[in-house]
Design a protein around this motif. Structure first.
Motif, PDB file in Angstrom:
ATOM      1  N   THR A   1      -4.812  -6.437  -1.499  1.00  0.00           N
ATOM      2  CA  THR A   1      -4.860  -6.676  -2.935  1.00  0.00           C
ATOM      3  C   THR A   1      -3.723  -7.582  -3.356  1.00  0.00           C
ATOM      4  O   THR A   1      -2.867  -7.935  -2.555  1.00  0.00           O
ATOM      5  CB  THR A   1      -4.726  -5.345  -3.714  1.00  0.00           C
ATOM      6  OG1 THR A   1      -3.438  -4.797  -3.453  1.00  0.00           O
ATOM      7  CG2 THR A   1      -5.796  -4.357  -3.332  1.00  0.00           C
TER       8      THR A   1
ATOM      9  N   SER B   1      -5.120  -6.703 -13.762  1.00  0.00           N
ATOM     10  CA  SER B   1      -5.601  -5.713 -12.797  1.00  0.00           C
ATOM     11  C   SER B   1      -5.589  -6.333 -11.410  1.00  0.00           C
ATOM     12  O   SER B   1      -6.013  -7.477 -11.239  1.00  0.00           O
ATOM     13  CB  SER B   1      -7.025  -5.282 -13.154  1.00  0.00           C
ATOM     14  OG  SER B   1      -7.559  -4.447 -12.145  1.00  0.00           O
ATOM     15  N   PRO B   2      -5.082  -5.615 -10.390  1.00  0.00           N
ATOM     16  CA  PRO B   2      -5.128  -6.145  -9.025  1.00  0.00           C
ATOM     17  C   PRO B   2      -6.556  -6.141  -8.499  1.00  0.00           C
ATOM     18  O   PRO B   2      -7.346  -5.260  -8.825  1.00  0.00           O
ATOM     19  CB  PRO B   2      -4.244  -5.170  -8.243  1.00  0.00           C
ATOM     20  CG  PRO B   2      -4.333  -3.884  -9.013  1.00  0.00           C
ATOM     21  CD  PRO B   2      -4.444  -4.286 -10.455  1.00  0.00           C
TER      22      PRO B   2
ATOM     23  N   ARG C   1       3.830  -6.055 -12.935  1.00  0.00           N
ATOM     24  CA  ARG C   1       3.824  -5.838 -11.483  1.00  0.00           C
ATOM     25  C   ARG C   1       2.613  -6.518 -10.839  1.00  0.00           C
ATOM     26  O   ARG C   1       2.701  -7.072  -9.744  1.00  0.00           O
ATOM     27  CB  ARG C   1       3.809  -4.341 -11.182  1.00  0.00           C
ATOM     28  CG  ARG C   1       5.107  -3.625 -11.531  1.00  0.00           C
ATOM     29  CD  ARG C   1       5.132  -2.211 -10.967  1.00  0.00           C
ATOM     30  NE  ARG C   1       6.382  -1.545 -11.264  1.00  0.00           N
ATOM     31  CZ  ARG C   1       6.583  -0.791 -12.345  1.00  0.00           C
ATOM     32  NH1 ARG C   1       5.596  -0.609 -13.218  1.00  0.00           N
ATOM     33  NH2 ARG C   1       7.751  -0.225 -12.550  1.00  0.00           N
ATOM     34  N   THR C   2       1.468  -6.447 -11.524  1.00  0.00           N
ATOM     35  CA  THR C   2       0.270  -7.088 -10.992  1.00  0.00           C
ATOM     36  C   THR C   2       0.476  -8.582 -10.845  1.00  0.00           C
ATOM     37  O   THR C   2       0.120  -9.194  -9.833  1.00  0.00           O
ATOM     38  CB  THR C   2      -0.928  -6.813 -11.919  1.00  0.00           C
ATOM     39  OG1 THR C   2      -1.181  -5.406 -11.962  1.00  0.00           O
ATOM     40  CG2 THR C   2      -2.172  -7.519 -11.417  1.00  0.00           C
ATOM     41  N   ASN C   3       1.054  -9.209 -11.845  1.00  0.00           N
ATOM     42  CA  ASN C   3       1.309 -10.642 -11.788  1.00  0.00           C
ATOM     43  C   ASN C   3       2.344 -10.983 -10.726  1.00  0.00           C
ATOM     44  O   ASN C   3       2.278 -12.045 -10.096  1.00  0.00           O
ATOM     45  CB  ASN C   3       1.768 -11.150 -13.152  1.00  0.00           C
ATOM     46  CG  ASN C   3       0.616 -11.410 -14.096  1.00  0.00           C
ATOM     47  OD1 ASN C   3       0.082 -12.509 -14.155  1.00  0.00           O
ATOM     48  ND2 ASN C   3       0.207 -10.390 -14.840  1.00  0.00           N
TER      49      ASN C   3
ATOM     50  N   SER D   1       1.019  -4.566 -15.857  1.00  0.00           N
ATOM     51  CA  SER D   1       0.572  -5.956 -15.883  1.00  0.00           C
ATOM     52  C   SER D   1       1.615  -6.871 -15.245  1.00  0.00           C
ATOM     53  O   SER D   1       1.275  -7.814 -14.526  1.00  0.00           O
ATOM     54  CB  SER D   1       0.310  -6.393 -17.322  1.00  0.00           C
ATOM     55  OG  SER D   1      -0.790  -5.711 -17.870  1.00  0.00           O
TER      56      SER D   1
ATOM     57  N   VAL E   1      -4.684 -11.441  -9.380  1.00  0.00           N
ATOM     58  CA  VAL E   1      -4.738 -10.871 -10.719  1.00  0.00           C
ATOM     59  C   VAL E   1      -6.047 -11.217 -11.411  1.00  0.00           C
ATOM     60  O   VAL E   1      -6.454 -12.373 -11.465  1.00  0.00           O
ATOM     61  CB  VAL E   1      -3.575 -11.417 -11.579  1.00  0.00           C
ATOM     62  CG1 VAL E   1      -3.683 -10.900 -13.004  1.00  0.00           C
ATOM     63  CG2 VAL E   1      -2.259 -10.989 -10.970  1.00  0.00           C
TER      64      VAL E   1
ATOM     65  N   SER F   1      -3.548  -2.419   0.197  1.00  0.00           N
ATOM     66  CA  SER F   1      -3.729  -1.511  -0.930  1.00  0.00           C
ATOM     67  C   SER F   1      -3.780  -0.085  -0.419  1.00  0.00           C
ATOM     68  O   SER F   1      -3.929   0.153   0.776  1.00  0.00           O
ATOM     69  CB  SER F   1      -5.041  -1.839  -1.642  1.00  0.00           C
ATOM     70  OG  SER F   1      -6.131  -1.417  -0.842  1.00  0.00           O
TER      71      SER F   1
END
Length: 407
Positions: free
Chosen positions: A387, A362-363, A297-299, A295, A390, A381
């Motif tokens: 991608t 989630s990306p 890393r996604t942000n 989470s 978020v 991606s």
């Protein structure tokens, strides 16, 4: 006194009908008959009924001074008053002597009700008998109790000691505290049970002494209130601090405030000198809070952060041309897993995982991110689609300008 009922009965046996009616329906009842109604019954004026009532009360007082039975009865009243202390309840009076629960036949009233109204120095306030100025006692005790446990629950022994300073017995302290203010006894401590939801939530946290989830706080309230109402009040009350994704405490306890993943990243990077390694940030934040490294890393790949070199990020400068919002190569029409619904709106299909169910981010493809007003980090991606925006697992929060993500 061994037989207070017999002594009092001998007194009232000498009263006439009007005295008996006035005593039974005016002096010793919770719902006294109006003077006007009794005046019409006896064909006399209201003022005359008032005079008769005063005469009955005077004769009763004279009996307790001059008559042997009366003096014994007065001693019985004094003993009851001493047992009750500063405050007591009518129900206690009924239980103090077998005769108190029995009726005085001529009046149709239990002797206990008569005793409760005749106690020396006592004032009947609802179901309570208070010695002295009832309003003054309520005010001063409420003030002292609030000072003692308004912010922190008070140990019961300390509460008892406070009550005894005013002559309030431990047996009735909890009920009296509830009577004079919103106080409760829980887990052996006295606490202020405030009028508002956030006051009561603060009391629950003070009693527990450790952070709690919203659900646990609401369960402890057990008052039928809506959890969303409680949540909204806690969020806007400076007394509370969010310590994790769903963990709240009192700000007075201290601790690091959890502001959300994006905000925690924005705080972490300056602390690292303005630039930080992605893995280090993910590990640091997930170690302190109940969030996954994925989470974080996604942000980090979302708007507000810019890559400085491989694996490193900084807070983006939105005024800089270098950090300007990324324009995706593909719009929503050319983005994988996006399709048009029957209502003409674009939808994005998400495969829900366990991480999503626990609140992880989630990306999503950059084309979809741009469609809902998001942004991207501009990287490709593994599937060849851009991608980085978020999706937080809550479709209602991602819905912008009438667009929606469908899981």
């Amino acid at each position: 006194m061994a037989e207070p009922l017999a002594a009092f009965t001998r007194l009232v046996d000498g009263w006439d009908e009007r005295a008996l009616v006035i005593a039974g329906q005016r002096m010793f009842t919770d719902e006294p008959v109006k003077l006007q109604d009794l005046g019409e019954r006896f064909s006399v004026s209201r003022e005359r009924v008032r005079q008769l009532e005063r005469a009955v009360a005077d004769s009763l007082m004279q009996w307790m001074v001059a008559d042997e039975d009366g003096r014994a009865f007065a001693g019985h009243l004094a003993a009851v008053a001493e047992q009750l202390g500063t405050v007591g309840q009518v129900a206690e009076v009924h239980a103090l002597h077998p005769d108190h629960a029995r009726p005085v036949e001529a009046l149709g009233v239990p002797l206990g009700d008569i005793v409760a109204r005749l106690l020396p120095g006592g004032t009947l306030v609802g179901t309570w008998i208070v010695q002295g100025d009832a309003a003054a006692l309520r005010a001063v005790m409420q003030e002292d109790l609030l000072a003692a446990c308004g912010d922190t629950p008070l140990a019961w022994d300390d509460a008892v000691a406070l009550g005894l300073r005013y002559g309030v017995r431990s047996e009735v302290l909890a009920d009296w505290a509830a009577e004079i203010g919103r106080f409760q006894v829980r887990d052996g401590r006295l606490l202020y049970w405030g009028r508002s939801l956030n006051d009561r939530a603060a009391a629950v946290l003070s009693l527990r002494g450790t952070p709690m989830s919203m659900e646990d706080i609401h369960e402890q309230l057990a008052d039928g209130s809506a959890i969303n109402s409680m949540r909204n009040q806690i969020w806007t009350d400076a007394r509370f601090i969010r310590l994790d994704r769903n963990l709240y405490g009192l700000r007075a306890w201290g601790g690091e405030e959890y502001l959300g993943i994006r905000e925690m990243i924005a705080r972490e990077i300056p602390n690292a000198g303005g630039e930080a390694e992605v893995n280090a940030i993910a590990e640091a934040i997930s170690a302190r809070f109940d969030v996954s490294e994925a989470s974080v890393r996604t942000n980090l790949g979302g708007p507000g952060f810019a890559r400085t070199r491989r694996g490193w990020v900084r807070v983006a400068d939105q005024t800089s041309e270098q950090d300007a919002p990324y324009v995706p190569r593909n719009d929503v029409a050319g983005t994988r897993r996006c399709f048009v619904g029957a209502d003409g709106r674009w939808w994005y299909r998400v495969e829900v995982t366990v991480d999503h169910l626990r609140g992880s981010g989630s990306p999503v493809p950059a084309g979809w991110a741009a469609h809902i007003g998001g942004a991207s980090d501009g990287e490709d991606s593994p599937e060849g689609d851009e991608t980085g925006a978020v999706l937080d697992g809550k479709a209602g929060q991602a819905d912008r300008q009438g667009k929606k993500a469908q899981a």
